[in-house]
Design a protein around this motif. Structure first.
Motif, PDB file in Angstrom:
ATOM      1  N   GLN A  34       0.816  -1.215   0.000  1.00  0.00           N
ATOM      2  CA  GLN A  34       0.000   0.000   0.000  1.00  0.00           C
ATOM      3  C   GLN A  34       0.851   1.267   0.000  1.00  0.00           C
ATOM      4  O   GLN A  34       0.338   2.350  -0.292  1.00  0.00           O
ATOM      5  CB  GLN A  34      -0.932   0.000   1.209  1.00  0.00           C
ATOM      6  CG  GLN A  34      -1.899  -1.182   1.215  1.00  0.00           C
ATOM      7  CD  GLN A  34      -3.017  -0.998   2.213  1.00  0.00           C
ATOM      8  OE1 GLN A  34      -3.705   0.021   2.222  1.00  0.00           O
ATOM      9  NE2 GLN A  34      -3.231  -1.983   3.056  1.00  0.00           N
ATOM     10  N   ILE A  40     -10.681  -6.615   0.319  1.00  0.00           N
ATOM     11  CA  ILE A  40     -11.041  -5.219   0.080  1.00  0.00           C
ATOM     12  C   ILE A  40     -10.614  -4.389   1.290  1.00  0.00           C
ATOM     13  O   ILE A  40     -10.042  -3.311   1.154  1.00  0.00           O
ATOM     14  CB  ILE A  40     -12.562  -5.088  -0.152  1.00  0.00           C
ATOM     15  CG1 ILE A  40     -13.005  -5.984  -1.308  1.00  0.00           C
ATOM     16  CG2 ILE A  40     -12.938  -3.626  -0.413  1.00  0.00           C
ATOM     17  CD1 ILE A  40     -14.509  -6.167  -1.384  1.00  0.00           C
ATOM     18  N   LYS A  48     -10.796  -7.346  -5.525  1.00  0.00           N
ATOM     19  CA  LYS A  48     -10.862  -6.194  -4.622  1.00  0.00           C
ATOM     20  C   LYS A  48     -10.870  -4.874  -5.390  1.00  0.00           C
ATOM     21  O   LYS A  48     -11.428  -3.879  -4.919  1.00  0.00           O
ATOM     22  CB  LYS A  48      -9.692  -6.227  -3.643  1.00  0.00           C
ATOM     23  CG  LYS A  48      -8.315  -6.113  -4.285  1.00  0.00           C
ATOM     24  CD  LYS A  48      -7.216  -6.187  -3.237  1.00  0.00           C
ATOM     25  CE  LYS A  48      -5.834  -6.050  -3.856  1.00  0.00           C
ATOM     26  NZ  LYS A  48      -4.756  -6.142  -2.832  1.00  0.00           N
ATOM     27  N   HIS A  49     -10.287  -4.869  -6.590  1.00  0.00           N
ATOM     28  CA  HIS A  49     -10.229  -3.639  -7.378  1.00  0.00           C
ATOM     29  C   HIS A  49     -11.611  -3.215  -7.867  1.00  0.00           C
ATOM     30  O   HIS A  49     -11.836  -2.033  -8.158  1.00  0.00           O
ATOM     31  CB  HIS A  49      -9.282  -3.826  -8.565  1.00  0.00           C
ATOM     32  CG  HIS A  49      -7.894  -4.224  -8.155  1.00  0.00           C
ATOM     33  ND1 HIS A  49      -7.063  -3.383  -7.459  1.00  0.00           N
ATOM     34  CD2 HIS A  49      -7.207  -5.388  -8.321  1.00  0.00           C
ATOM     35  CE1 HIS A  49      -5.911  -4.004  -7.216  1.00  0.00           C
ATOM     36  NE2 HIS A  49      -5.979  -5.215  -7.733  1.00  0.00           N
ATOM     37  N   ASP A  50     -12.546  -4.167  -7.939  1.00  0.00           N
ATOM     38  CA  ASP A  50     -13.907  -3.830  -8.344  1.00  0.00           C
ATOM     39  C   ASP A  50     -14.653  -3.066  -7.258  1.00  0.00           C
ATOM     40  O   ASP A  50     -15.743  -2.528  -7.522  1.00  0.00           O
ATOM     41  CB  ASP A  50     -14.689  -5.110  -8.684  1.00  0.00           C
ATOM     42  CG  ASP A  50     -14.103  -5.860  -9.870  1.00  0.00           C
ATOM     43  OD1 ASP A  50     -13.661  -5.186 -10.824  1.00  0.00           O
ATOM     44  OD2 ASP A  50     -14.071  -7.106  -9.842  1.00  0.00           O
ATOM     45  N   HIS A  51     -14.097  -3.036  -6.054  1.00  0.00           N
ATOM     46  CA  HIS A  51     -14.809  -2.435  -4.917  1.00  0.00           C
ATOM     47  C   HIS A  51     -14.021  -1.300  -4.271  1.00  0.00           C
ATOM     48  O   HIS A  51     -14.300  -0.934  -3.123  1.00  0.00           O
ATOM     49  CB  HIS A  51     -15.101  -3.509  -3.866  1.00  0.00           C
ATOM     50  CG  HIS A  51     -15.973  -4.626  -4.355  1.00  0.00           C
ATOM     51  ND1 HIS A  51     -17.347  -4.513  -4.461  1.00  0.00           N
ATOM     52  CD2 HIS A  51     -15.668  -5.888  -4.770  1.00  0.00           C
ATOM     53  CE1 HIS A  51     -17.853  -5.647  -4.913  1.00  0.00           C
ATOM     54  NE2 HIS A  51     -16.858  -6.501  -5.110  1.00  0.00           N
ATOM     55  N   GLN A  52     -13.068  -0.723  -4.983  1.00  0.00           N
ATOM     56  CA  GLN A  52     -12.267   0.325  -4.380  1.00  0.00           C
ATOM     57  C   GLN A  52     -13.110   1.522  -3.942  1.00  0.00           C
ATOM     58  O   GLN A  52     -12.796   2.188  -2.945  1.00  0.00           O
ATOM     59  CB  GLN A  52     -11.181   0.781  -5.357  1.00  0.00           C
ATOM     60  CG  GLN A  52     -10.020  -0.202  -5.487  1.00  0.00           C
ATOM     61  CD  GLN A  52      -9.378  -0.518  -4.148  1.00  0.00           C
ATOM     62  OE1 GLN A  52      -8.873   0.359  -3.463  1.00  0.00           O
ATOM     63  NE2 GLN A  52      -9.396  -1.790  -3.763  1.00  0.00           N
ATOM     64  N   ASN A  53     -14.200   1.772  -4.657  1.00  0.00           N
ATOM     65  CA  ASN A  53     -15.044   2.914  -4.283  1.00  0.00           C
ATOM     66  C   ASN A  53     -15.852   2.651  -3.017  1.00  0.00           C
ATOM     67  O   ASN A  53     -16.444   3.577  -2.446  1.00  0.00           O
ATOM     68  CB  ASN A  53     -15.990   3.273  -5.434  1.00  0.00           C
ATOM     69  CG  ASN A  53     -16.951   2.146  -5.770  1.00  0.00           C
ATOM     70  OD1 ASN A  53     -16.616   0.966  -5.613  1.00  0.00           O
ATOM     71  ND2 ASN A  53     -18.134   2.481  -6.243  1.00  0.00           N
ATOM     72  N   ARG A  56     -14.400   0.832  -0.404  1.00  0.00           N
ATOM     73  CA  ARG A  56     -13.445   0.460   0.638  1.00  0.00           C
ATOM     74  C   ARG A  56     -13.575   1.337   1.881  1.00  0.00           C
ATOM     75  O   ARG A  56     -13.631   0.836   3.010  1.00  0.00           O
ATOM     76  CB  ARG A  56     -12.019   0.534   0.089  1.00  0.00           C
ATOM     77  CG  ARG A  56     -10.968   0.066   1.072  1.00  0.00           C
ATOM     78  CD  ARG A  56      -9.562   0.163   0.488  1.00  0.00           C
ATOM     79  NE  ARG A  56      -8.596  -0.393   1.415  1.00  0.00           N
ATOM     80  CZ  ARG A  56      -8.081   0.277   2.436  1.00  0.00           C
ATOM     81  NH1 ARG A  56      -8.441   1.531   2.651  1.00  0.00           N
ATOM     82  NH2 ARG A  56      -7.216  -0.306   3.252  1.00  0.00           N
ATOM     83  N   ASP A  57     -13.622   2.649   1.698  1.00  0.00           N
ATOM     84  CA  ASP A  57     -13.678   3.547   2.844  1.00  0.00           C
ATOM     85  C   ASP A  57     -14.959   3.356   3.638  1.00  0.00           C
ATOM     86  O   ASP A  57     -14.955   3.413   4.879  1.00  0.00           O
ATOM     87  CB  ASP A  57     -13.550   5.001   2.383  1.00  0.00           C
ATOM     88  CG  ASP A  57     -12.153   5.343   1.895  1.00  0.00           C
ATOM     89  OD1 ASP A  57     -11.218   4.568   2.191  1.00  0.00           O
ATOM     90  OD2 ASP A  57     -12.000   6.366   1.205  1.00  0.00           O
TER      91      ASP A  57
END
Length: 472
Positions: A37, A345, A399-404, A406-407
């Protein structure tokens, strides 16, 4: 006061003060961290051989306003060992400070330098027929200075405590370059503020630990390991209470495992042998270490019988050999690798009061479901209330499909932890990854006191800038 970069001029100045073998030509090895990261800033890599050299480096860095990033084994997962932005720092690796300075078996004390690898600390204790009980997945590369700086936990906290509980004294270099010789072997020393515990867990932001006097324990005469199937997290807590009632402090580890973790193992590591043909919804890995004259396998069998009668367990297996014991632990130890291959994620390292764990698991699932469809792998050190609560994509997604999202997922988990009087960082520390979380959830008085301590000890702000507390 802003920091300055480690320039060629600064390097040349240090060359006039330090031996040539302190300097490294390449920084590449020191710019990565396990989860990828953060990527560190290339800087001046220095590998001192003794405490006096560390003191020289810190003193000169302070005078030149150059940031210093202490580097142990590089195994931390919150980015505390890398500086992703800002002026090029000194990267201070203690890898050459890897000597055993003293061993006192009758006192159960081992004195080592900060660069000794944790597995080598364990081996030195074993050679004296003693036990250094700190055990974690990265023990083959983690160094004891980093373990102390982050107050590492691991699987044996239930019986032996965190790393701070295993340390009697430390030697450290403070931000002004002074050396604090606190390598005490005393178990009682009530002479003012506890500087040892101030530096332990400070993640290199208040100084550099250069050596430690470690507390050893007698080796258990017999060790027993079992994996028991429990109908629920509530039953796991009941089983823990039964185990401690029957074996007291003989219970060394008590690990909660969810079916999802076992299914990830089947998916990513199919050759790894699992103890049950059908993965149970919940199971517990128990390890006990008992005194001479007590049979661990019999004690575990008695525990199983009484727990089954109480409805707390429904199935189980007890290791009958060292090979079987290692096979059971291999399942638990490979869960993080399976998680890595699936790709989380959000990976959370949380703790709540032990009695609140079942409610947390249920409420957490509900809050995550309100955000979307995900898989949750909740596992970890039930005996001390520490769960690794990780959220994964459904099959066919990454996990890249759900980056929006994550927070939102992370905040949902940490908000719930806060509501239950828990901690969003149980054993991994703050590093750079969780600075925002500390500001959001930390007690204001505690944060102000931490800032005052940091400002007093490190007024220039050279020590691991941006870790734990935001750099100013």
């Amino acid at each position: 006061m802003s920091l300055a970069p480690a320039t060629d001029l600064f390097r040349d100045h240090l060359r006039s003060l330090l031996p040539q073998d302190v300097f490294r030509d390449s920084a590449a090895h020191y710019l990565e961290e396990p989860r990828g990261q953060f990527e560190g800033q290339a800087g001046l890599v220095l590998c001192p051989d003794n405490t006096e050299q560390v003191a020289t480096i810190i003193r000169e860095a302070g005078a030149a306003r150059v940031g210093v990033i202490p580097y142990g084994g590089g195994t931390g997962v919150v980015g505390g060992q890398v500086l992703p932005d800002g002026p090029a720092p000194v990267i201070l690796s203690l890898e050459r400070m890897n000597r055993v300075r003293g061993l006192y078996p009758l006192e159960n004390v081992l004195i080592v330098e900060a660069g000794v690898i944790l597995a080598d600390v364990q081996a030195a204790a074993e050679a004296a027929d003693r036990l250094f009980p700190l055990s974690l997945a990265a023990e083959g590369s983690a160094r004891i200075g980093g373990n102390l700086a982050t107050n590492a936990g691991g699987v044996n906290v239930l019986r032996y405590g965190n790393t701070r509980d295993l340390c009697l004294g430390i030697e450290a270099v403070l931000p002004d370059g002074s050396i604090w010789n606190g390598l005490s072997r005393l178990r009682k020393d009530n002479t003012g503020y506890d500087l040892r515990n101030l530096l332990i867990g400070s993640e290199g932001t208040l100084g550099v630990i250069t050596a430690a006097a470690l507390k050893l324990s007698p080796r258990p005469a017999g060790t027993g390991t079992a994996m028991m199937v429990v109908p629920s997290p509530e039953a796991a807590i009941e089983l823990l209470a039964l185990a401690r009632a029957q074996m007291g402090e003989g219970v060394s580890a008590f690990e909660l495992i969810h079916r999802q973790g076992l299914e990830f193992l089947s998916e990513t590591l199919p050759d790894l042998r699992q103890p049950f043909a059908d993965p149970p919804e919940w199971s517990v890995l128990i390890e006990v270490g008992l005194a001479q004259g007590l049979d661990p396998a019999q004690a575990l069998e008695t525990l199983f019988e009484s727990a089954a009668e109480a409805g707390a367990v429904v199935d189980g297996t007890i290791a009958q050999s060292e090979g079987q014991r290692r096979a059971l632990w291999s399942v638990r130890e490979h869960i993080p690798e399976a998680n890595r291959r699936i790709g989380a994620i959000v990976s959370s390292d949380i703790s709540v009061p032990i009695g609140a764990i079942p409610d947390f698991i249920r409420a957490g699932a509900g809050r995550i479901a309100a955000i979307g469809s995900f898989r949750i792998n909740s596992f970890g050190h039930l005996g001390d209330g520490n769960l690794h609560y990780n959220v994964f994509p459904m099959p066919g997604k990454t996990k890249h499909d759900h980056q929006n999202q994550r927070d939102a997922i992370k905040q949902a988990i940490h908000d719930l932890v806060q509501e239950m009087d828990g901690s969003f960082s149980a054993e991994h520390g703050i590093g750079r990854l969780k600075v925002d979380d500390l500001e959001r959830y930390g007690d204001p008085v505690k944060l102000a006191t931490m800032r005052a301590i940091k400002t007093t000890l490190d007024p220039v702000g050279i020590m691991n800038p941006g870790a734990v507390l935001r750099a100013r």
